[in-house]
Design a protein around this motif. Structure first.
Motif, PDB file in Angstrom:
ATOM      1  N   THR A  18      59.544  42.001  40.890  1.00  9.26           N
ATOM      2  CA  THR A  18      58.208  41.721  41.405  1.00  9.26           C
ATOM      3  C   THR A  18      57.344  42.965  41.276  1.00  9.26           C
ATOM      4  O   THR A  18      56.174  42.889  40.873  1.00  9.26           O
ATOM      5  N   LEU A  19      57.908  44.124  41.582  1.00  6.32           N
ATOM      6  CA  LEU A  19      57.185  45.387  41.448  1.00  6.32           C
ATOM      7  C   LEU A  19      56.796  45.637  39.991  1.00  6.32           C
ATOM      8  O   LEU A  19      55.655  46.004  39.692  1.00  6.32           O
ATOM      9  N   VAL A  20      57.719  45.418  39.077  1.00  5.91           N
ATOM     10  CA  VAL A  20      57.429  45.577  37.653  1.00  5.91           C
ATOM     11  C   VAL A  20      56.350  44.584  37.222  1.00  5.91           C
ATOM     12  O   VAL A  20      55.401  44.944  36.511  1.00  5.91           O
ATOM     13  N   LEU A  28      48.015  45.682  32.310  1.00  4.92           N
ATOM     14  CA  LEU A  28      47.749  44.995  31.043  1.00  4.92           C
ATOM     15  C   LEU A  28      46.727  43.864  31.121  1.00  4.92           C
ATOM     16  O   LEU A  28      46.128  43.512  30.109  1.00  4.92           O
ATOM     17  N   ARG A  29      46.527  43.292  32.293  1.00  2.30           N
ATOM     18  CA  ARG A  29      45.674  42.109  32.378  1.00  2.30           C
ATOM     19  C   ARG A  29      44.256  42.386  32.854  1.00  2.30           C
ATOM     20  O   ARG A  29      43.373  41.571  32.646  1.00  2.30           O
ATOM     21  N   PHE A  30      44.032  43.515  33.488  1.00  2.00           N
ATOM     22  CA  PHE A  30      42.716  43.778  34.059  1.00  2.00           C
ATOM     23  C   PHE A  30      41.955  44.794  33.233  1.00  2.00           C
ATOM     24  O   PHE A  30      42.499  45.816  32.819  1.00  2.00           O
ATOM     25  N   PHE A  41      43.479  35.987  41.946  1.00  2.00           N
ATOM     26  CA  PHE A  41      43.424  37.236  42.703  1.00  2.00           C
ATOM     27  C   PHE A  41      42.733  38.321  41.890  1.00  2.00           C
ATOM     28  O   PHE A  41      42.968  38.452  40.693  1.00  2.00           O
ATOM     29  N   GLU A  42      41.898  39.106  42.560  1.00  2.29           N
ATOM     30  CA  GLU A  42      41.219  40.214  41.899  1.00  2.29           C
ATOM     31  C   GLU A  42      42.136  41.430  41.827  1.00  2.29           C
ATOM     32  O   GLU A  42      43.208  41.458  42.412  1.00  2.29           O
ATOM     33  N   ARG A  43      41.670  42.455  41.118  1.00  5.87           N
ATOM     34  CA  ARG A  43      42.456  43.674  40.909  1.00  5.87           C
ATOM     35  C   ARG A  43      42.881  44.318  42.228  1.00  5.87           C
ATOM     36  O   ARG A  43      44.008  44.772  42.373  1.00  5.87           O
TER      37      ARG A  43
END
Length: 106
Positions: A18-20, A28-30, A41-43
């Motif tokens: 989950t941490l990874v 990578l996504r934001f 969910f936002e950053r």
């Protein structure tokens, strides 16, 4: 304590991934220049979840070490110099990370 080793290891495994996953999502996504959401969910939300997952991970690692204390003590007695070397490396790296100066960017 021996009967808790397997559940602790399973929780440790789940919390680690989950941490990874949250870390990779943040990295990578934001895009920092755009306001966006991933899975609703936002950053900042992902950052908070990542932070609390890291705290949980630290707690479960402590439980893991405690539950395996007899094995760690036996390992230390059999390989004392290697254990001292590894522990020293952890202390040095931890001290370097803790003592590195922080600089605010403008």
């Amino acid at each position: 304590m021996k009967r808790f080793i397997t559940p602790i290891n399973v929780v440790l495994f789940l919390v680690f991934f989950t941490l990874v996953g949250t870390g990779l999502t943040l990295e990578l996504r934001f895009d920092e220049k755009m306001r966006m959401t991933v899975a609703g969910f936002e950053r900042e939300d992902w950052g908070e979840f990542h932070f609390f997952t890291a705290l949980t991970f630290i707690g479960v690692v402590i439980l893991h070490l405690w539950s395996n204390w007899a094995w760690l003590r036996k390992l230390y007695q059999e390989h004392r110099s290697l254990a001292v070397l590894i522990l020293s490396a952890f202390i040095v790296v931890g001290a370097l990370v803790a003592l590195l100066p922080a600089k605010q960017l403008s």
